[in-house]
Design a protein around this motif. Sequence first.
Motif, PDB file in Angstrom:
ATOM      1  N   THR A 173       1.738   4.846  13.796  1.00 45.01           N
ATOM      2  CA  THR A 173       2.637   4.065  13.174  1.00 45.01           C
ATOM      3  C   THR A 173       1.842   3.247  12.045  1.00 45.01           C
ATOM      4  O   THR A 173       2.110   3.194  10.919  1.00 45.01           O
ATOM      5  N   LYS A 174       0.532   3.045  11.918  1.00 43.42           N
ATOM      6  CA  LYS A 174      -0.405   2.429  11.137  1.00 43.42           C
ATOM      7  C   LYS A 174      -0.527   3.463   9.883  1.00 43.42           C
ATOM      8  O   LYS A 174      -0.338   3.161   8.712  1.00 43.42           O
ATOM      9  N   LEU A 175      -0.639   4.507  10.394  1.00 45.31           N
ATOM     10  CA  LEU A 175      -0.554   5.886   9.212  1.00 45.31           C
ATOM     11  C   LEU A 175       0.640   5.695   8.654  1.00 45.31           C
ATOM     12  O   LEU A 175       0.694   6.096   7.093  1.00 45.31           O
ATOM     13  N   PHE A 176       1.810   5.820   9.290  1.00 47.44           N
ATOM     14  CA  PHE A 176       3.199   5.768   8.797  1.00 47.44           C
ATOM     15  C   PHE A 176       3.315   4.634   7.851  1.00 47.44           C
ATOM     16  O   PHE A 176       3.857   4.867   6.585  1.00 47.44           O
ATOM     17  N   LEU A 177       2.803   3.523   8.127  1.00 41.93           N
ATOM     18  CA  LEU A 177       2.950   2.208   7.438  1.00 41.93           C
ATOM     19  C   LEU A 177       2.058   2.502   6.440  1.00 41.93           C
ATOM     20  O   LEU A 177       2.548   1.933   5.122  1.00 41.93           O
ATOM     21  N   ASP A 178       0.878   2.859   6.305  1.00 42.27           N
ATOM     22  CA  ASP A 178       0.240   3.020   4.998  1.00 42.27           C
ATOM     23  C   ASP A 178       0.605   3.945   3.846  1.00 42.27           C
ATOM     24  O   ASP A 178       1.042   3.761   2.681  1.00 42.27           O
ATOM     25  N   ARG A 179       1.350   5.213   4.684  1.00 41.22           N
ATOM     26  CA  ARG A 179       2.026   6.149   3.664  1.00 41.22           C
ATOM     27  C   ARG A 179       3.282   5.582   2.869  1.00 41.22           C
ATOM     28  O   ARG A 179       3.573   5.407   1.695  1.00 41.22           O
ATOM     29  N   ARG A 180       4.174   4.572   3.630  1.00 39.50           N
ATOM     30  CA  ARG A 180       5.186   3.756   3.040  1.00 39.50           C
ATOM     31  C   ARG A 180       4.796   2.817   2.049  1.00 39.50           C
ATOM     32  O   ARG A 180       5.647   2.678   0.980  1.00 39.50           O
ATOM     33  N   ILE A 181       3.596   2.112   2.379  1.00 39.62           N
ATOM     34  CA  ILE A 181       3.323   1.242   1.279  1.00 39.62           C
ATOM     35  C   ILE A 181       2.924   1.910   0.051  1.00 39.62           C
ATOM     36  O   ILE A 181       3.104   1.475  -1.040  1.00 39.62           O
ATOM     37  N   ASN A 182       2.048   3.072   0.164  1.00 39.09           N
ATOM     38  CA  ASN A 182       1.756   3.890  -1.076  1.00 39.09           C
ATOM     39  C   ASN A 182       2.981   4.272  -1.829  1.00 39.09           C
ATOM     40  O   ASN A 182       3.017   4.219  -3.124  1.00 39.09           O
ATOM     41  N   GLU A 183       4.036   4.707  -1.034  1.00 40.91           N
ATOM     42  CA  GLU A 183       5.140   4.868  -1.802  1.00 40.91           C
ATOM     43  C   GLU A 183       5.998   3.863  -2.666  1.00 40.91           C
ATOM     44  O   GLU A 183       6.431   3.915  -3.796  1.00 40.91           O
ATOM     45  N   VAL A 184       5.841   2.666  -2.084  1.00 40.51           N
ATOM     46  CA  VAL A 184       6.446   1.544  -2.636  1.00 40.51           C
ATOM     47  C   VAL A 184       5.427   1.139  -3.830  1.00 40.51           C
ATOM     48  O   VAL A 184       6.036   0.679  -5.018  1.00 40.51           O
ATOM     49  N   LEU A 185       4.313   1.322  -3.606  1.00 43.46           N
ATOM     50  CA  LEU A 185       3.151   1.059  -4.861  1.00 43.46           C
ATOM     51  C   LEU A 185       3.724   1.896  -6.129  1.00 43.46           C
ATOM     52  O   LEU A 185       3.540   1.607  -7.329  1.00 43.46           O
ATOM     53  N   LEU A 186       3.867   3.226  -5.929  1.00 45.99           N
ATOM     54  CA  LEU A 186       4.147   4.308  -6.823  1.00 45.99           C
ATOM     55  C   LEU A 186       5.631   3.834  -7.508  1.00 45.99           C
ATOM     56  O   LEU A 186       5.925   3.715  -8.702  1.00 45.99           O
ATOM     57  N   PHE A 187       6.427   3.362  -6.518  1.00 46.52           N
ATOM     58  CA  PHE A 187       7.870   2.651  -7.255  1.00 46.52           C
ATOM     59  C   PHE A 187       7.359   1.593  -8.122  1.00 46.52           C
ATOM     60  O   PHE A 187       8.311   1.411  -9.073  1.00 46.52           O
TER      61      PHE A 187
END
Length: 219
Positions: A173-187
């Motif tokens: 879950t923590k790894l998934f969260l990290d990927r999601r936050i990276n996607e938001v930062l790109l957005f």
Amino acid sequence: MESEKSKFNRMRKKILNIILTEIPIYGFNEKVLIVASQKKDLQRSDIDRIFPEGLDEIKEYFFGEIDKNMIKILSNNNIDKLRIRDRIASSLICRFELFQKHKKSVIHIFSTDFVDPLKSMNRLWKTSDIIWKLAGDQSTDFNHYTKRILLSWVYLTTFICWTKDRDKNFQETKLFLDRRINEVLLFGKTSRKLKESISSLQFTEKILDLIKNLRTIKT
């Protein structure tokens, strides 16, 4: 002598704790209230008096308690020294750690959100607003709205991942969260016009669709 307000708050916590222990067996429904009312030193009239709006009020109280505990923990952890992205991640991880104690019950509670998706959306927004404020956000323009919509999406998709994560430390879950936050930062680096189009249409619809499908989540 204990004040009436103190007695009331103590009773609310007592009822909530009893219900949380019974939800994995009976689900989050009227039956769990009947079972809870049969426990020692508790009657159905007590539940109806303390939570006159029933399950909806119990749900809101539960999430309100999670919010308060999350704020208390994070306020004591000096997250203001972290990068903003790490403040956001720490806040959500803290929330899932609080959920972990009653994981099956939390999943049952979330699974009833499909009944009123807009109310669930408002609750996600409220939590996202709390987290952004803890992270130091003071935006009042269009970004204020965009940040909270995006974080609501991150929170809900990560929650769904957490429901399937069998590791007590929920590393996946923590790894998934990290990927999601990276996607938001790109957005966040896209143009304002594109942000307005995507956030107002796609992300809101995605969140509502996810909420409607929460009923299918297995404990």
